[in-house]
Design a protein around this motif. Sequence first.
Motif, mmCIF file in Angstrom:
data_model
loop_
_atom_site.group_PDB
_atom_site.id
_atom_site.type_symbol
_atom_site.label_atom_id
_atom_site.label_comp_id
_atom_site.label_asym_id
_atom_site.label_seq_id
_atom_site.Cartn_x
_atom_site.Cartn_y
_atom_site.Cartn_z
ATOM 1 N N GLU A 1 0.818 -1.214 0.000
ATOM 2 C CA GLU A 1 0.000 0.000 0.000
ATOM 3 C C GLU A 1 0.852 1.263 0.000
ATOM 4 N N GLY A 2 2.110 1.128 0.374
ATOM 5 C CA GLY A 2 2.987 2.298 0.390
ATOM 6 C C GLY A 2 2.642 3.297 1.470
ATOM 7 N N ASP A 3 2.142 2.797 2.611
ATOM 8 C CA ASP A 3 1.719 3.702 3.677
ATOM 9 C C ASP A 3 2.550 3.575 4.947
ATOM 10 N N PHE A 4 3.654 2.838 4.890
ATOM 11 C CA PHE A 4 4.553 2.644 6.024
ATOM 12 C C PHE A 4 3.854 1.962 7.209
ATOM 13 N N ALA A 5 2.772 1.220 6.947
ATOM 14 C CA ALA A 5 2.014 0.599 8.035
ATOM 15 C C ALA A 5 2.777 -0.543 8.694
ATOM 16 N N SER A 6 3.658 -1.199 7.959
ATOM 17 C CA SER A 6 4.389 -2.342 8.502
ATOM 18 C C SER A 6 5.857 -2.223 8.121
ATOM 19 N N LEU A 7 6.687 -1.886 9.097
ATOM 20 C CA LEU A 7 8.109 -1.691 8.844
ATOM 21 C C LEU A 7 8.920 -2.884 9.328
ATOM 22 N N ARG A 8 9.908 -3.278 8.516
ATOM 23 C CA ARG A 8 10.862 -4.282 8.961
ATOM 24 C C ARG A 8 11.962 -3.589 9.757
ATOM 25 N N ALA A 9 12.747 -4.401 10.481
ATOM 26 C CA ALA A 9 13.756 -3.841 11.380
ATOM 27 C C ALA A 9 15.017 -3.395 10.657
ATOM 28 N N GLY A 10 15.137 -3.702 9.358
ATOM 29 C CA GLY A 10 16.371 -3.390 8.650
ATOM 30 C C GLY A 10 16.730 -1.922 8.649
ATOM 31 N N LEU A 11 15.753 -1.060 8.452
ATOM 32 C CA LEU A 11 16.029 0.373 8.405
ATOM 33 C C LEU A 11 16.599 0.853 9.732
ATOM 34 N N ALA A 12 15.987 0.446 10.836
ATOM 35 C CA ALA A 12 16.478 0.850 12.152
ATOM 36 C C ALA A 12 17.899 0.341 12.376
ATOM 37 N N TYR A 13 18.165 -0.890 11.948
ATOM 38 C CA TYR A 13 19.499 -1.466 12.124
ATOM 39 C C TYR A 13 20.553 -0.623 11.417
ATOM 40 N N PHE A 14 20.316 -0.308 10.146
ATOM 41 C CA PHE A 14 21.308 0.462 9.393
ATOM 42 C C PHE A 14 21.466 1.867 9.962
ATOM 43 N N ALA A 15 20.360 2.478 10.368
ATOM 44 C CA ALA A 15 20.434 3.843 10.879
ATOM 45 C C ALA A 15 21.155 3.907 12.217
ATOM 46 N N VAL A 16 20.816 2.986 13.117
ATOM 47 C CA VAL A 16 21.428 2.997 14.446
ATOM 48 C C VAL A 16 22.891 2.577 14.377
ATOM 49 N N ARG A 17 23.179 1.555 13.590
ATOM 50 C CA ARG A 17 24.563 1.069 13.529
ATOM 51 C C ARG A 17 25.488 2.065 12.840
ATOM 52 N N SER A 18 25.008 2.733 11.791
ATOM 53 C CA SER A 18 25.867 3.664 11.051
ATOM 54 C C SER A 18 25.845 5.066 11.620
ATOM 55 N N GLY A 19 24.772 5.427 12.303
ATOM 56 C CA GLY A 19 24.615 6.799 12.778
ATOM 57 C C GLY A 19 24.158 7.751 11.696
ATOM 58 N N ALA A 20 23.848 7.244 10.504
ATOM 59 C CA ALA A 20 23.427 8.101 9.399
ATOM 60 C C ALA A 20 22.007 8.605 9.623
ATOM 61 N N PRO A 21 21.727 9.853 9.264
ATOM 62 C CA PRO A 21 20.360 10.369 9.385
ATOM 63 C C PRO A 21 19.451 9.752 8.335
ATOM 64 N N ILE A 22 18.168 9.736 8.633
ATOM 65 C CA ILE A 22 17.155 9.233 7.713
ATOM 66 C C ILE A 22 16.382 10.411 7.121
ATOM 67 N N VAL A 23 16.172 10.378 5.818
ATOM 68 C CA VAL A 23 15.312 11.357 5.153
ATOM 69 C C VAL A 23 14.099 10.598 4.615
ATOM 70 N N PRO A 24 12.889 10.904 5.125
ATOM 71 C CA PRO A 24 11.694 10.228 4.599
ATOM 72 C C PRO A 24 11.343 10.756 3.218
ATOM 73 N N VAL A 25 10.893 9.869 2.342
ATOM 74 C CA VAL A 25 10.525 10.264 0.982
ATOM 75 C C VAL A 25 9.166 9.646 0.644
ATOM 76 N N ALA A 26 8.268 10.468 0.124
ATOM 77 C CA ALA A 26 6.964 9.987 -0.323
ATOM 78 C C ALA A 26 6.880 10.124 -1.834
ATOM 79 N N VAL A 27 6.644 8.997 -2.518
ATOM 80 C CA VAL A 27 6.413 9.013 -3.963
ATOM 81 C C VAL A 27 4.908 8.840 -4.166
ATOM 82 N N LEU A 28 4.267 9.838 -4.741
ATOM 83 C CA LEU A 28 2.812 9.856 -4.881
ATOM 84 C C LEU A 28 2.420 10.043 -6.341
ATOM 85 N N GLY A 29 1.444 9.268 -6.775
ATOM 86 C CA GLY A 29 0.976 9.384 -8.151
ATOM 87 C C GLY A 29 1.436 8.267 -9.050
ATOM 88 N N SER A 30 2.204 7.322 -8.491
ATOM 89 C CA SER A 30 2.678 6.203 -9.320
ATOM 90 C C SER A 30 1.637 5.105 -9.433
#
Length: 237
Positions: A138-167
């Motif tokens: 659905e592209g609504d972020f309703a169910s997130l896997r843990a991978g994003l948190a792992y990469f962000a926390v382990r690397s310390g890199a900031p996250i930029v949210p992106v919404a692609v709409l109209g596809s």
Amino acid sequence: MRRHPRRGEAGREVIPATGTPTLRGAAVGRGIGIGLMYGLWKPRVLGAWRVPASGPVILAVNHSHNIDGPMLMGTAPRPVHFLIKKEAFVGPLDPFLRGIGQLKVDRTSADRTAITQALGVLQNGGVLGIFPEGTRGEGDFASLRAGLAYFAVRSGAPIVPVAVLGSTGRGGRLVSALPPLRSRVDVVFGDAFEAGDGSGRRTRKALDEATVRIQERLTSHLEHARRFTGRQVKLET
């Protein structure tokens, strides 16, 4: 090997960069994406200035259509290395995707090669693209896997949210599986944020807490992007 410049435990850890996709390859992919996306559709890019101009960053993208990845590659202000399911690396697409700096990941297991390469991208100051829902839906972020948190926390890199709409929505007359040619697709970048709590912890509890924070931020951004672009979800009756 180089040390990650960010603060915290993750920032001090050295990650081997062996096999890490090159920035040159991703830059070629960006050029191809620009030509195809702007040639076939009419992307409207909003907030691209929110992506840090340098240093490691993770782009977290909603995923409701197959063009979402290529659309981001062609509209992001920096070359992007996407984590892409291994099923897409078939036939001639395998060397092509590798050549443009994309990473193959096996979603059925802890893919150590993909993890090492993704962390290498961030260690080298690159941009990692992730579909945090893990698969197209659905592209609504309703169910997130843990991978994003792992990469962000382990690397310390900031996250930029992106919404692609109209596809999604009605298909084109020539190819029904794609949006109509020359139709508008909105790509909305949000404010960068840190996923961790500043403690440097990488325990299961810390990752679970980071996932909750990430989901709240991504969902909030998606709702804002829909209001801002006038693409509110139509409720079923």
